[in-house]
Design a protein around this motif. Structure first.
Motif, PDB file in Angstrom:
ATOM      1  N   PRO A 193      -4.576   8.450  -7.457  1.00  0.00           N
ATOM      2  CA  PRO A 193      -3.447   7.598  -7.068  1.00  0.00           C
ATOM      3  C   PRO A 193      -2.135   8.329  -6.846  1.00  0.00           C
ATOM      4  O   PRO A 193      -1.411   8.029  -5.878  1.00  0.00           O
ATOM      5  CB  PRO A 193      -3.329   6.597  -8.232  1.00  0.00           C
ATOM      6  CG  PRO A 193      -4.046   7.233  -9.374  1.00  0.00           C
ATOM      7  CD  PRO A 193      -5.141   8.048  -8.765  1.00  0.00           C
ATOM      8  N   ILE A 248      -2.244  10.421  -3.649  1.00  0.00           N
ATOM      9  CA  ILE A 248      -2.099   9.571  -2.460  1.00  0.00           C
ATOM     10  C   ILE A 248      -0.619   9.301  -2.184  1.00  0.00           C
ATOM     11  O   ILE A 248      -0.132   9.451  -1.053  1.00  0.00           O
ATOM     12  CB  ILE A 248      -2.857   8.242  -2.638  1.00  0.00           C
ATOM     13  CG1 ILE A 248      -4.365   8.475  -2.734  1.00  0.00           C
ATOM     14  CG2 ILE A 248      -2.553   7.288  -1.477  1.00  0.00           C
ATOM     15  CD1 ILE A 248      -5.143   7.249  -3.175  1.00  0.00           C
ATOM     16  N   SER A 252      -8.443  10.648  -3.509  1.00  0.00           N
ATOM     17  CA  SER A 252      -8.921   9.482  -4.259  1.00  0.00           C
ATOM     18  C   SER A 252      -8.063   9.256  -5.509  1.00  0.00           C
ATOM     19  O   SER A 252      -8.161   8.221  -6.161  1.00  0.00           O
ATOM     20  CB  SER A 252     -10.383   9.667  -4.677  1.00  0.00           C
ATOM     21  OG  SER A 252     -10.505  10.693  -5.650  1.00  0.00           O
ATOM     22  N   THR A 270     -10.984   5.802   3.085  1.00  0.00           N
ATOM     23  CA  THR A 270     -10.095   6.892   3.492  1.00  0.00           C
ATOM     24  C   THR A 270     -10.442   8.188   2.764  1.00  0.00           C
ATOM     25  O   THR A 270     -10.402   9.271   3.354  1.00  0.00           O
ATOM     26  CB  THR A 270      -8.623   6.538   3.217  1.00  0.00           C
ATOM     27  OG1 THR A 270      -8.463   6.173   1.840  1.00  0.00           O
ATOM     28  CG2 THR A 270      -8.169   5.389   4.099  1.00  0.00           C
ATOM     29  N   SER A 271     -10.798   8.067   1.492  1.00  0.00           N
ATOM     30  CA  SER A 271     -11.181   9.255   0.726  1.00  0.00           C
ATOM     31  C   SER A 271     -12.439   9.897   1.304  1.00  0.00           C
ATOM     32  O   SER A 271     -12.511  11.122   1.490  1.00  0.00           O
ATOM     33  CB  SER A 271     -11.408   8.875  -0.745  1.00  0.00           C
ATOM     34  OG  SER A 271     -11.800  10.002  -1.493  1.00  0.00           O
ATOM     35  N   THR A 330     -10.457  -4.668  -3.691  1.00  0.00           N
ATOM     36  CA  THR A 330     -10.207  -4.066  -4.994  1.00  0.00           C
ATOM     37  C   THR A 330      -9.292  -4.949  -5.839  1.00  0.00           C
ATOM     38  O   THR A 330      -8.579  -5.813  -5.322  1.00  0.00           O
ATOM     39  CB  THR A 330      -9.546  -2.690  -4.835  1.00  0.00           C
ATOM     40  OG1 THR A 330      -8.256  -2.870  -4.209  1.00  0.00           O
ATOM     41  CG2 THR A 330     -10.395  -1.767  -3.980  1.00  0.00           C
ATOM     42  N   LYS A 363       0.851  -1.189   0.000  1.00  0.00           N
ATOM     43  CA  LYS A 363       0.000   0.000   0.000  1.00  0.00           C
ATOM     44  C   LYS A 363       0.888   1.241   0.000  1.00  0.00           C
ATOM     45  O   LYS A 363       2.092   1.179   0.319  1.00  0.00           O
ATOM     46  CB  LYS A 363      -0.921  -0.007   1.219  1.00  0.00           C
ATOM     47  CG  LYS A 363      -0.200   0.027   2.553  1.00  0.00           C
ATOM     48  CD  LYS A 363      -1.172  -0.099   3.712  1.00  0.00           C
ATOM     49  CE  LYS A 363      -0.415  -0.046   5.054  1.00  0.00           C
ATOM     50  NZ  LYS A 363      -1.309  -0.184   6.205  1.00  0.00           N
ATOM     51  N   ARG A 378      -5.627  -4.635  -4.641  1.00  0.00           N
ATOM     52  CA  ARG A 378      -5.313  -5.379  -3.424  1.00  0.00           C
ATOM     53  C   ARG A 378      -5.244  -6.870  -3.712  1.00  0.00           C
ATOM     54  O   ARG A 378      -4.338  -7.572  -3.220  1.00  0.00           O
ATOM     55  CB  ARG A 378      -6.367  -5.094  -2.345  1.00  0.00           C
ATOM     56  CG  ARG A 378      -6.055  -5.809  -1.033  1.00  0.00           C
ATOM     57  CD  ARG A 378      -7.051  -5.476   0.051  1.00  0.00           C
ATOM     58  NE  ARG A 378      -6.765  -6.228   1.272  1.00  0.00           N
ATOM     59  CZ  ARG A 378      -7.534  -6.206   2.356  1.00  0.00           C
ATOM     60  NH1 ARG A 378      -8.627  -5.461   2.372  1.00  0.00           N
ATOM     61  NH2 ARG A 378      -7.222  -6.924   3.416  1.00  0.00           N
ATOM     62  N   TYR A 415     -10.739   0.032   1.308  1.00  0.00           N
ATOM     63  CA  TYR A 415      -9.959   0.899   2.184  1.00  0.00           C
ATOM     64  C   TYR A 415      -9.703   2.249   1.518  1.00  0.00           C
ATOM     65  O   TYR A 415      -9.809   3.303   2.149  1.00  0.00           O
ATOM     66  CB  TYR A 415      -8.637   0.231   2.556  1.00  0.00           C
ATOM     67  CG  TYR A 415      -7.793   1.064   3.492  1.00  0.00           C
ATOM     68  CD1 TYR A 415      -8.106   1.148   4.847  1.00  0.00           C
ATOM     69  CD2 TYR A 415      -6.705   1.791   3.017  1.00  0.00           C
ATOM     70  CE1 TYR A 415      -7.350   1.933   5.711  1.00  0.00           C
ATOM     71  CE2 TYR A 415      -5.949   2.572   3.860  1.00  0.00           C
ATOM     72  CZ  TYR A 415      -6.270   2.647   5.209  1.00  0.00           C
ATOM     73  OH  TYR A 415      -5.526   3.415   6.055  1.00  0.00           O
ATOM     74  N   ALA A 416      -9.369   2.216   0.217  1.00  0.00           N
ATOM     75  CA  ALA A 416      -9.077   3.457  -0.505  1.00  0.00           C
ATOM     76  C   ALA A 416     -10.291   4.381  -0.522  1.00  0.00           C
ATOM     77  O   ALA A 416     -10.185   5.589  -0.291  1.00  0.00           O
ATOM     78  CB  ALA A 416      -8.621   3.141  -1.928  1.00  0.00           C
ATOM     79  N   LYS A 417     -11.464   3.805  -0.795  1.00  0.00           N
ATOM     80  CA  LYS A 417     -12.686   4.602  -0.832  1.00  0.00           C
ATOM     81  C   LYS A 417     -13.031   5.128   0.559  1.00  0.00           C
ATOM     82  O   LYS A 417     -13.450   6.284   0.723  1.00  0.00           O
ATOM     83  CB  LYS A 417     -13.839   3.744  -1.368  1.00  0.00           C
ATOM     84  CG  LYS A 417     -15.186   4.449  -1.437  1.00  0.00           C
ATOM     85  CD  LYS A 417     -15.205   5.555  -2.453  1.00  0.00           C
ATOM     86  CE  LYS A 417     -16.615   6.128  -2.624  1.00  0.00           C
ATOM     87  NZ  LYS A 417     -16.632   7.308  -3.512  1.00  0.00           N
TER      88      LYS A 417
END
Length: 413
Positions: free
Chosen positions: A161, A164, A159, A142-143, A303, A78, A306, A138-140
């Motif tokens: 890449p 991030i 959101s 955190t956003s 995802t 990550k 992941r 997890y990405a969504k």
């Protein structure tokens, strides 16, 4: 000599990368460009199109002065872990400034974002957990959590890449108490995930790879989007090794491995959590390709990226215990040099006594948990090569000294 750093994958090196490097030199007034580059497997859990040695040649021929390898234990992770490893190597190499591409293009917005995340850390984590429980990735999560916290200050869209990664580079610089500065340039013409060509000269690496795999007999369609040396090296690699690496080449190995594993064995593999081993083992039985396997396996929570990383850890047999040992210090413990220009060699010689990590010109003798994983990853990466090529490349990966590039004569030594 002032050295500026970039973190790259060069999968493959294209015109957008050339622009990034040129702008880095201009913006930071650098004499030397040092690139930390992923090895055989990349951050999104993919095998690199060609070996790290071919990609090092691309980098050196296009103006990079020093290429150092980002170990597998950081490269296939990550964004936070990826950034920590990369920054630790750049800091040890005495880089003054890092410059990264981003969708934002405004470094002040990055620092505002990092400050807000630090001051609202408890609330942020609480919101992330709340969104995760709704089934978000997890990405969504955190956003969404960050959007809920934003105040009347300009911040970045986390959101995206490259935003991030940039945010985590700055956080890593702060956490590691590095004196390194950070700057950013705005990505233009193509988005990271674009699968088709959107511009006459600039295309995403994703679209270039897709074109290469759709039309593997000719490289002419990518000529407008890559430097000549990239095209030449891709052709040479394909001619020498009879392929360009992608997941479909490895699927038979992945399937065999999974069909011979028990749930408890799979549970020991890094990142296999929350009973995911059962879903993986049931999905693999009927899958006839990697793409079809992933389409069945993917959910809103898990995802594609992941799951690809998990598949990479399965292929390389990387366990939770091994990763724990490798990450005890949370940063790199050595620097594997992959290539240098003449200016790069002069810089390394001048700074050698100030460099705080061991410099490796090969890996024949060193024993280290990070390197143990790297050796397995290399063996897995080259396992699909035919005949004697597999053994030759595995041996080369251990014994190869850094590639030397003469920038005057344009030759590799």
């Amino acid at each position: 000599m002032k050295a500026s750093g970039i973190v790259v994958e060069y999968n493959p090196f294209h015109n957008g990368h050339a622009y990034h490097m040129q702008q880095t030199k201009k913006l930071t007034k650098a004499d030397i460009i040092i690139a930390v580059m992923s090895g055989p497997f990349l951050q999104r859990g993919e095998p690199a199109l060609v070996s790290k040695w071919a990609r090092t040649q691309m980098a050196l021929a296009n103006g990079v002065d020093v290429v150092a390898e980002l170990p597998y234990a950081f490269a296939t992770q990550k964004a936070e872990t990826f950034a920590n490893g990369a920054i630790s190597i750049l800091d040890a190499l005495r880089v003054s400034e890092i410059c990264f591409g981003s969708e934002s293009g405004n470094i002040e917005h990055f620092y505002n974002t990092v400050t807000l995340r630090q001051t609202e850390q408890e609330a942020f984590h609480s919101l992330v957990q709340r969104y995760l429980k709704t089934g978000m990735s997890y990405a969504k999560a955190t956003s969404e959590a960050f959007s809920s916290l934003q105040k009347n200050i300009a911040t970045i869209d986390i959101s995206e890449p490259n935003n991030i990664l940039g945010m985590h580079y700055i956080e890593a610089i702060i956490q590691q108490k590095s004196l390194m500065k950070a700057s950013t340039i705005k990505r233009f013409a193509s988005h990271y995930h674009d699968e088709t060509f959107q511009n006459e000269r600039i295309a995403s690496a994703t679209s270039i790879r897709k074109q290469l795999f759709n039309d593997s007999e000719t490289f002419s369609t990518i000529i407008p989007f890559v430097p000549k040396i990239t095209n030449l090296l891709l052709e040479q690699y394909k001619h020498s090794y009879h392929l360009l690496h992608n997941w479909e080449h490895y699927f038979h190995l992945l399937k065999y491995k999974l069909l011979t594993m028990s749930p408890s064995q799979l549970q020991n593999i890094y990142e296999v959590e929350e009973g995911l081993e059962h879903r993986i083992l049931s999905s693999i039985q009927e899958a006839t390709s990697f793409t079809k396997f992933m389409e069945v396996l993917k959910t809103k929570r898990y995802t594609w990226t992941r799951l690809q990383r998990i598949c990479t850890h399965i292929l390389t047999n990387t366990t939770k215990e091994e990763m724990h040992k490798a990450h005890v210090e949370q940063h790199a413990q050595y620097i594997r040099l992959l290539g240098m220009s003449q200016k790069g060699q002069a810089y390394i010689s001048a700074k050698k006594k100030q460099i705080t990590l061991p410099l490796l010109s090969h890996t024949k003798t060193l024993q280290h948990p990070l390197l143990d994983i790297d050796r397995k990853a290399s063996a897995a990466y080259f396992s699909i090569l035919q005949g004697t090529l597999c053994g030759e490349m595995i041996k080369r990966d251990i014994t190869q000294h850094p590639i030397r590039y003469n920038e005057v004569q344009h030759v590799f030594l």
